[in-house]
Design a protein around this motif. Structure first.
Motif, PDB file in Angstrom:
ATOM      1  N   ALA A 280       9.672  11.256  30.970  1.00 35.77           N
ATOM      2  CA  ALA A 280      10.377  10.188  30.263  1.00 35.77           C
ATOM      3  C   ALA A 280      10.101  10.219  28.765  1.00 35.77           C
ATOM      4  N   ASP A 378       9.497   7.311  36.571  1.00 25.44           N
ATOM      5  CA  ASP A 378      10.571   6.545  37.203  1.00 25.44           C
ATOM      6  C   ASP A 378      11.749   6.500  36.228  1.00 25.44           C
ATOM      7  N   GLU A 379      12.665   7.426  36.402  1.00 25.08           N
ATOM      8  CA  GLU A 379      13.784   7.542  35.475  1.00 25.08           C
ATOM      9  C   GLU A 379      14.951   6.667  35.925  1.00 25.08           C
ATOM     10  N   PRO A 380      15.734   6.207  34.989  1.00 22.99           N
ATOM     11  CA  PRO A 380      16.917   5.422  35.351  1.00 22.99           C
ATOM     12  C   PRO A 380      17.998   6.313  35.944  1.00 22.99           C
ATOM     13  N   ASP A 409      20.296   9.599  41.143  1.00 25.50           N
ATOM     14  CA  ASP A 409      18.893   9.373  40.853  1.00 25.50           C
ATOM     15  C   ASP A 409      18.263  10.710  40.478  1.00 25.50           C
ATOM     16  N   ASP A 411      15.209  11.382  40.032  1.00 27.53           N
ATOM     17  CA  ASP A 411      13.919  11.573  40.674  1.00 27.53           C
ATOM     18  C   ASP A 411      14.110  12.151  42.070  1.00 27.53           C
ATOM     19  N   THR A 461      22.461   0.754  38.742  1.00 14.74           N
ATOM     20  CA  THR A 461      21.085   0.312  38.998  1.00 14.74           C
ATOM     21  C   THR A 461      20.696   0.736  40.399  1.00 14.74           C
ATOM     22  N   ARG A 467      12.490  -1.128  41.720  1.00 13.66           N
ATOM     23  CA  ARG A 467      12.873  -0.207  40.647  1.00 13.66           C
ATOM     24  C   ARG A 467      13.889  -0.923  39.760  1.00 13.66           C
ATOM     25  N   HIS A 468      13.504  -1.164  38.541  1.00  9.59           N
ATOM     26  CA  HIS A 468      14.333  -1.960  37.649  1.00  9.59           C
ATOM     27  C   HIS A 468      15.021  -1.104  36.587  1.00  9.59           C
ATOM     28  N   GLN A 469      15.153   0.165  36.854  1.00  6.60           N
ATOM     29  CA  GLN A 469      15.814   1.040  35.895  1.00  6.60           C
ATOM     30  C   GLN A 469      17.333   0.900  36.029  1.00  6.60           C
ATOM     31  N   GLU A 470      18.030   1.029  34.914  1.00  5.88           N
ATOM     32  CA  GLU A 470      19.483   0.980  34.929  1.00  5.88           C
ATOM     33  C   GLU A 470      20.025   1.889  33.846  1.00  5.88           C
ATOM     34  N   ALA A 471      21.269   2.289  34.043  1.00  9.15           N
ATOM     35  CA  ALA A 471      21.972   3.127  33.068  1.00  9.15           C
ATOM     36  C   ALA A 471      23.329   2.504  32.790  1.00  9.15           C
TER      37      ALA A 471
END
Length: 797
Positions: A280, A378-380, A409, A411, A461, A467-471
């Motif tokens: 990241a 933990d990537e978005p 995803d 990951d 998301t 997992r709170h990552q979003e794009a």
């Protein structure tokens, strides 16, 4: 003390001996006229007498620093005319006479009464004279002589500085000059060896040496290393008397510092460096640091770092931190844990400045291996495209699929993704998206003529809440045009045609040239086709000719248009576009018939011009209008006079008592106030007698009420009272023909609770029993407590 006296006696003898030895060489004489001499004949017969040497003495010497008990005999003055009878007196004057030097006026012996220091004063100039003791007459002219202070070795050598500081490069050759130290001796350099100095080194061997005559310090050992020892302390001695025994000496300290040369290459303390970086991390972020040690200092110790090999040369870079002399490894491009998890770099450290004298010491550089491990982060979610462009036709039904966005995803977990639209970019909610597959659909028909492009943003998301990552990705939607707008006139056209007779030939010029406008795109707009409707395609008055350039001309088919017959024509024109399927509309063109001059220029298009010619002239019309205005003025005056003569039906004088408001500033005393106000003042005395005069009109005769209608206000019910008043008003011949409001201050009787007013409680308050209020419920509880407590109090008392 005995030895000192013997030494002083020897010095005195030595002085006398020196005096006797030098008397023949340094004899000084004072020539003075003397009575004892031979005569010589001069010019013009003058006899000249040659002066005879009257008295003679030597140049005197005295030893410095004499500390004997008796004054030192410096010398003796004697005149040739001194017969020893004591008649001659010797006088001494000059430098130190009387203080340092004294003379025996009889014998002429000169003594030094004080210790002399040659370094303070080397010689004294004195004047001697022989005079008659009795008369003080000079017997000999005054004569000058010098007393010199003879030097002894009483001053040690002294260096110009107490300490010296010097620098010499490390690894200098043997004999390299470092510094020259200089000492001085206050003794007389011309007499003996008292001021002859010799230099020697007391401390600092075997690293340095000193030249005995010059005081130059030189290196004595080769390859002295600054990194081993940087500073040396040397002690130099300067000794007089040529360095022999008995000479005096002085010393000084010299601090010698070895300056640095680049004689050491940089060296890494370890062969491998381990580092890690998160996937990241952004480009430019620091990964780690390496440092090669160089014992040299200054610019000789400067080191620069470079990546010379490795599989991560394209992803990593290294810079030099010159403050800490470290190599900083930084991320050059993003790394992906799922793609590659480790990289290896070969880093080289090299000196910036290299001294050619020491190039034989080997390459001034070193290499090390740097291993970098990529850490999972933990990537978005990542969209497959940086942006999306979709198309949808306008007027498409709600639920039409516009397109799809897709994210994944990055990951290894490959978590499922949920899609949503940023409603800040879709305030009208034209679109919706399937949260699972990313398909975008319309929610209502779109109109390209309102908005041809719509821009929204879509979020991706992870479904799992931990997992709170979003794009976010932009989506541009183009609304495609369909032919849903018929062409119309480009402007509100209006045509004019000149009236003429039928014999006049028709003009080839169009009455008006028209064009059209279409809100649709150019593909569904031009080319426009202009025509007349099928039902009037053979219109006898006008025709339309399509110019095939999206314009058309309207022409007249005949002549002889007259405004008296028809001054306005409405011509429908059909306009069709080139879309699929084509759209058309019927537009109405207004054509007016106007009067023109001989050149065809418009004069007037008004139809009333012909009406004037058929009837009255302008002057007649003006006269008719003036008569009408006069008649209207007469009628207005007549009506005004009639209104003034008629008497009003209602008197509006200010003395009408019904419109007077009387204000009393009296404040009641509550329920128990029975004396402050008299209720009888509110009763109308005329109303008691049954007659209430009307004051809104002026009666023509006096009305007398009927005897049978007189009420009894204290005994009748309110219904009988009101009915009586109504009957009285109906039978009153003076009543106006309109409704009037009669107000009666009457309170009915017959209530179970009786009256709650305090106006009539003056005579009945003490006789009333309010115990029944306890049974009326919670609404009358307050009244029951107020009025029922009196009896309770009386009982208690």
């Amino acid at each position: 003390m005995k030895e000192n006296y013997c030494l002083q006696a020897a010095l005195v003898c030595l002085s006398i001996l020196c005096h006797s030895q030098t008397s023949a060489l340094e004899r000084r004489s004072h020539l003075h006229p003397s009575f004892h001499g031979h005569h010589e004949k001069g010019k013009e017969g003058q006899v000249l007498q040659r002066s005879k040497r009257g008295w003679v003495w030597n140049q005197f010497f005295v030893i410095e620093e004499y500390t004997g008990p008796d004054p030192v005999l410096v010398g003796r003055l004697h005149s040739d005319i001194d017969s020893g009878d004591g008649n001659i007196k010797y006088i001494l004057s000059g430098e130190g006479a009387g203080t340092i030097f004294v003379i025996d006026d009889k014998s002429g012996n000169i003594h030094a009464t004080k210790t002399l220091d040659r370094e303070e004063r080397a010689q004294y100039t004195l004047m001697a004279q022989a005079v008659d003791r009795d008369t003080n007459r000079p017997l000999e002219p005054p004569s000058e002589f010098i007393v010199k202070v003879q030097d002894i070795n009483d001053n040690p050598p002294e260096f110009l500085h107490e300490t010296y500081h010097a620098n010499v490069p490390e690894r200098s050759n043997v004999g390299t000059s470092v510094i020259q130290v200089t000492a001085s001796d206050a003794d007389d350099p011309t007499y003996g060896n008292s001021a002859k100095l010799v230099y020697s080194i007391l401390e600092g061997q075997p690293y340095f040496s000193v030249e005995a005559q010059t005081g130059i310090i030189r290196t004595a050992l080769p390859n002295m290393d600054r990194e081993a020892k940087e500073e040396y302390h040397v002690v130099i001695q300067a000794k007089d008397m040529g360095g022999h025994m008995g000479g005096l000496s002085g010393t000084t300290k010299v601090t010698i510092t070895l300056t640095d040369v680049n004689d050491n290459p940089p060296k890494f303390p370890q062969s491998v460096y381990q580092m890690s970086v998160s996937e990241a991390a952004v480009p430019g972020e620091e990964v780690g640091r390496v440092k090669a040690k160089d014992p040299d200092i200054g610019e000789n110790g400067l080191v620069t770092y470079n990546i010379v090999d490795g599989d991560g040369m394209e992803l990593f870079e290294i810079t030099t931190d010159y403050e800490t002399q470290e190599g900083v490894v930084k991320l050059k491009k993003p790394v992906d844990f799922e793609t590659k998890r480790a990289y290896s770099l070969k880093v080289e450290a090299a000196n910036v400045h290299i001294d050619p004298k020491f190039i034989s010491n080997g390459p001034f550089k070193d290499t090390v291996t740097v291993k970098i491990a990529v850490e999972d982060a933990d990537e978005p979610p990542m969209f497959l495209a940086p942006s999306y462009i979709h198309e949808v036709q306008e007027n498409a039904a709600a639920g039409t699929v516009v397109g799809r966005v897709h994210a994944k995803d990055p990951d290894a977990a490959n978590s499922p993704i949920r899609y949503s639209i940023d409603r800040h970019t879709d305030l009208d909610r034209f679109f919706t998206i399937n949260p699972e597959d990313g398909f975008i659909k319309t929610t209502k028909p779109l109109d390209r003529e309102e908005t041809s492009w719509l821009n929204i943003s879509v979020f991706a998301t992870f479904i799992y809440y931990n997992r709170h990552q979003e794009a976010k990705v932009p989506v541009a939607i183009r609304v495609l045009d369909v032919n849903d707008n018929a062409p119309k006139f480009a402007a509100p056209y209006e045509g004019f045609i000149c009236e003429s007779d039928q014999t006049k030939p028709l003009s080839n010029q169009p009455i008006v040239t028209i064009s059209a406008d279409d809100k649709d795109d150019t593909a569904n707009g031009p080319r426009f086709i202009f025509s007349l409707p099928p039902d009037i395609i053979h219109n006898p008055n006008f025709t339309v000719r399509d110019n095939r350039d999206n314009t058309a001309g309207v022409y007249a088919r005949r002549g002889g248009f007259s405004r008296q017959k028809q001054d306005l024509y409405l011509l429908p024109i059909v306009i069709s576009d080139g879309g699929i399927p084509p759209m058309s509309s019927t537009n109405t063109l207004t054509i007016k018939v106007c009067g023109c001059d001989v050149n065809g220029a418009l004069l007037s298009c008004n139809a009333e011009a012909y009406i004037l010619n058929a009837g009255l002239s302008t002057g007649a019309l003006i006269a008719i209008l003036a008569c009408i205005v006069i008649l209207l003025v007469i009628v207005v005056l007549f009506v005004t006079l009639r209104r003034q003569k008629k008497e009003p039906l209602i008197v509006f004088e200010e003395e009408d008592v019904r419109e007077n408001i009387i204000t009393y500033d009296d404040e009641g005393g509550g329920e128990e106030d029975t004396e402050a106000f008299d209720i009888a003042t509110l009763q109308n005395p005329d109303g008691i007698n049954g007659f209430i005069p009307r004051k809104d009109i002026k009666p023509e005769y006096q009305y007398m009420p009927r005897p049978g209608l007189r009420p009894a206000p204290n005994s009748v019910d309110v219904d009988d009272f009101i009915n009586t008043r109504i009957q009285e008003a109906d039978n009153d011949p003076t009543a106006p023909p309109y409704d009037s409001i009669q107000i009666y201050g009457y309170e009915g009787r017959g209530s179970v609770a009786g009256s709650l007013s305090s106006l009539e409680s003056a005579t009945t308050d003490s006789d009333l029993d309010y115990d029944y209020l306890q049974n009326w419920g919670p609404r009358f509880k307050k009244l029951a407590d107020l009025y029922g407590s009196k009896d309770t109090f009386d009982d208690d008392s």
